[in-house]
Structure formats: structure tokens, C-alpha cells
Design an enzyme around this catalytic site. Sequence first.
Site, PDB file in Angstrom:
ATOM      1  N   CYS A  96       0.297  -0.950  -0.163  1.00 54.08           N
ATOM      2  CA  CYS A  96       0.298   0.226  -0.034  1.00 54.08           C
ATOM      3  C   CYS A  96       0.859   1.415   0.084  1.00 54.08           C
ATOM      4  CB  CYS A  96      -1.188   0.059   1.345  1.00 54.08           C
ATOM      5  SG  CYS A  96      -2.018   1.846   0.768  1.00 54.08           S
ATOM      6  N   ASN A 207      -1.071  -9.958  -9.475  1.00 56.61           N
ATOM      7  CA  ASN A 207      -2.336  -8.935  -8.807  1.00 56.61           C
ATOM      8  C   ASN A 207      -2.461  -7.515  -9.810  1.00 56.61           C
ATOM      9  OD1 ASN A 207      -2.589  -6.795  -5.978  1.00 56.61           O
ATOM     10  ND2 ASN A 207      -4.140  -7.886  -7.500  1.00 56.61           N
ATOM     11  N   ARG A 230     -10.751  -4.757  -7.428  1.00 55.94           N
ATOM     12  CA  ARG A 230     -11.843  -3.847  -8.254  1.00 55.94           C
ATOM     13  C   ARG A 230     -13.010  -4.408  -8.999  1.00 55.94           C
ATOM     14  NH1 ARG A 230      -8.434  -1.525  -5.428  1.00 55.94           N
ATOM     15  NH2 ARG A 230      -9.085   0.035  -4.200  1.00 55.94           N
TER      16      ARG A 230
END
Length: 324
Positions: A96, A207, A230
Site C-alpha cells: 500500500c 495481482n 476491483r
Amino acid sequence: MAANNFDHKLSIAPMLDWTDKHCRYFYRVMSANTVLYTEMVTTGAILFGKGDYLSYNTQEHPLVLQLGGSDVEAMTKCARIAEDRGYDEININVGCPSDRVQNGRFGACLMAEPNLVAECVESMQKQVNIPVTVKSRIGIDDQDSYEFLHEFIETVSQAGCEHFIVHARKAWLSGLSPKQNREIPPLDYDRVYQIKKDFPALEISINGGITTYEQTLEHLQHIDGVMIGREVYQNPYMLAEADQRIWGHDKVALTREEIIETMCPYIDQVVMSGGRVWHVVRHMLGLCNGMPGAKQFRRYLSENAGREGASSDVLREAFAKVNA
């Protein structure tokens, strides 16, 4: 490290404010095998927070706690707590890029400190019998060479991490928002494939930018697992085919109506416990995407699911707008 009795061919990414326990319950109704991840939970929230940040429904397994932190002692304490609470795995957030996460000295900035990540993994793994995994980027800022990623994987794997989920974009730690960091840095799937070639004994998942089962199956020719985020949140009904498309099961996929009827008792239970219908159905807004009436479905839920006294009937009423 204890091995789990499930594989990671397909998993749903941890998404802040999205993959809460209601969202995960909804996903589990559609797929028995897809691995689910919590939102990132910080060590501070677990150790000092006033709420229960680790609550989940028992139906959610296989379930992974994504943990944010870098203090070895705190990470280890939280690992023990997570194991005691019944989580199947713990995943360390090293991906992140948000300012808030950086200020806490965790997330993507930890890629620059592989020895610290390794120390966390080693300490946690000594204290628990469930796997400790790492989710990272392919690089950060100007530290984006293949050698940088290779060294990070090598260092952390030597400490006992056997599964890495790699978001195939680097992260810019300043100048880009988290949303921009999911879109602007270019994808480099080949770099993740090369990691698998160089570390064949490790489990490597990929990912970033994956939106279809066709893409997923292509990636699975090169690596061990695919994580989608998403796209599943926006179009959740795709999960209804996951067990068939990814694991080859021959059971018939649930219809949207069957999913709704399965969710209604859960929604009523949430309401009886003091929650609101909206807390659950906000994750279901995309269930009818692509169908006539999908816009009316979303609008009806948005306008009615938050009102006082609402029950699961709101979901049935919204579905009646589809094809109406």
C-alpha cells in the site's frame, strides 16, 4: 510452516472500506473455494482499538488477515491473536502506497527494508502454526530494477515466507494517490513470471489489472495464483462461476435470484444485531450489472436500504426492478 488445505489459484484482494465481513459473506455465497482477505488491519487497531477489528463469519473460510505494521513485537502479538481467532493465514502488507500507511512505516515503503520484513516474518512464524505471507509491489520509486525485487523476495523467503502476492506495478511513494498508483505505473507481468522461474519452490501469486477468467487462466500457466480486486467488487456476479472456471467443479452456478434469497436471512440477522440493510447491500450494488434494470436495482437499494426499519425485503423489491 504449517500448510493449509486450500490453494490460492484465485483470491480476492484486500480492499480498504470494501472487503469487510458482510462483503466477504456475500462472496462466499457465490464461491466456496476463492480465498478471501480482510481489509488491511493495523497492529494498533488490534492491540489498542476499541472495536473488534477481527470479527468475521465462520462461513468465510478460507480467510486471510491482512496485517499492517512493522514493529516486530506488535506484529508477532497480532499473529498470535489472529491464530487464536481462527484465521487461516496472515498476510503482511508491503504494497500500500498511501501517505497514512507510510507515516506508520508499513505498506510499500517496507520494500526498501527487506531485512525488517524478514525479521517480522521470522518472529511471527516462530509463534504461530499458520502461514505468514507477503503482498508487495514489483518496486518503489526509482528502486524498480528486477534485481531489487529479486533481492527482496530472496531475503524475505529465507526468513520463512513461502507465498508472495506481487502487484505487478511499482509504487510511487510520493506524487501519486493510491488510486493513481493502481493505474498509472505500467504493469509488468513478465517480471512476476521471472520471479517464479527464479524461485520455483515458492508460491507466487499475481495481482493488478486482471479482469476476466480468460486472463486468470493465462496467468496460471506461469504462476500459482491470481488475485483480483476491483473488478470483482464492481461486477461481483463473476464470482458465481469461479469454482467451475478455476477449480473445474461441475456444480451449477447460483442464479442472481438464488444469491439474493441466500443473502436475505443474513441481512435480517445483521439488522437484528443492530446493523442496517445498507451495511450489507452496499456490496451488492453491482450484482445485476449488464442486465436490463440494473440501474434501477442500484438506485432502489441506494434510496431505501439505509432507512429506519428496512429489512431484507428491500433487496427483493430492488431485484423486482430488474427485467421489469
